[in-house]
Scaffold this motif. Structure first.
Motif: not given
Length: 329
Positions: A33-42, A46-52, A94-97
């Motif tokens: 898929x060629x993306x046009x928009x991305x949804x951002x969630x908490x 958390x994943x970025x900070x290591x708390x997911x 999120x790790x795999x996909x």
């Protein structure tokens, strides 16, 4: 090569980078898929900070929601075509996909042809919030007409989705927010009642609204000390869904409220729905019907360009948004 959001260590928004990455062509049962928009969630923060609930392996991609055009397909894909406009059910991992990039390859079952009138931003802001609220309120609790439901963190994207879903089935949504500042916007978004947790006695306020019999369903993203007044205002046999845990304070176990009312306190993740094909099919039908008839309408707090992904994360973490944060390409 395609621009992809990645990070090489846990931390704040500053660890996010945009890198050129080779994207694998779609294999059997996959679409690119060629993306046009991305949804951002908490969840991304958390994943970025290591708390997911899962840990990154570096360098790591990120992202659960996106919308765009199908650019290519692997063998065995049915019901989709080259050029279809689709939005994505959040992957189980999120790790795999990870899907926050300008070109992503995902299992075809995650791609849904959304209503054409929805637009890219709204399409990318739909599935995580509506699936999360639907799974708890409709699939599990069977929320029905005339029932009160308490929705905490009500100005979040999931909270607003829960308000809309409650109204769609004729229930009575009670929005709980920290202060009365967001009360007018919450009423405009469909809340029948608004309670301010930092300014009112929540137990007293909820009993005023729902009566001494109490509220059967509570949909909570916060946890913490509020468990005591929330459960005190619940009805016998009621169920409280905990899906967030935003409070930095410890969450007490409300022993006597649970015992005296035979309450159920239930941890809940959207994966319960997305991991079950039959339940997911029912959820998709409910949500698509609502998106088509307008009873479900994603509320966008703010959009950011792709290049400002770190700033989008900072805005999300400020907890001031009303609705969904979206990144556009």
């Amino acid at each position: 090569m395609a621009r992809t959001i990645r990070f090489h260590r846990h931390g704040g928004p500053e660890v996010l980078t945009i890198e050129d990455v080779d994207i694998a062509p779609p294999g059997p049962g996959e679409v690119r898929i060629r993306t046009r928009a991305l949804g951002l969630n908490r969840a991304e923060a958390l994943f970025r900070s290591g708390a997911y609930i899962e840990q990154a392996q570096f360098p790591s991609g990120i992202g659960l929601e996106a919308a765009g055009l199908i650019e290519s397909m692997g063998e065995g894909v049915e019901g989709l075509s080259f050029g279809d406009a689709v939005s994505l059910v959040p992957p189980r991992s999120m790790l795999r996909s990870p899907v926050h990039g300008e070109l992503v390859t995902v299992p075809a079952e995650l791609a849904i042809k959304h209503p054409p009138a929805l637009g890219w931003e709204a399409a990318a802001a739909s599935w995580m919030q509506y699936l999360t609220a639907y799974g708890a309120l409709i699939d599990i609790a069977r929320l029905g007409r005339g029932e009160h439901v308490v929705i905490t963190a009500a100005s979040s994207s999931v909270g607003l989705a829960a308000i809309q879903i409650a109204n769609r089935v004729g229930a009575i949504p009670i929005a709980v927010t920290r202060t009365a500042r967001k009360a007018p916007a919450l009423r405009e978004a469909g809340a029948a009642h608004v309670a301010a947790s930092a300014e009112e006695d929540i137990e007293v306020r909820l009993k005023e609204i729902a009566g001494e019999g109490g509220v059967r369903v509570v949909f909570d993203a916060v946890g913490g000390p509020a468990f005591l007044p929330l459960t005190a205002a619940m009805s016998r046999g009621g169920i409280l869904f905990e899906y967030g845990g935003l409070s930095p304070e410890a969450t007490p176990f409300p022993l006597f409220n649970v015992l005296s009312k035979s309450l159920t306190l239930r941890g809940y993740l959207v994966h319960e729905i997305t991991g079950d094909p039959a339940r997911l099919a029912a959820a998709k039908a409910f949500i698509l019907d609502g998106l088509n008839d307008g009873s479900l309408k994603p509320i966008i707090a703010r959009t950011f360009p792709f290049e400002e992904i770190a700033e989008a994360h900072r805005y999300l973490e400020a907890n001031e948004q009303f609705g969904k944060v979206v990144v556009t390409l």
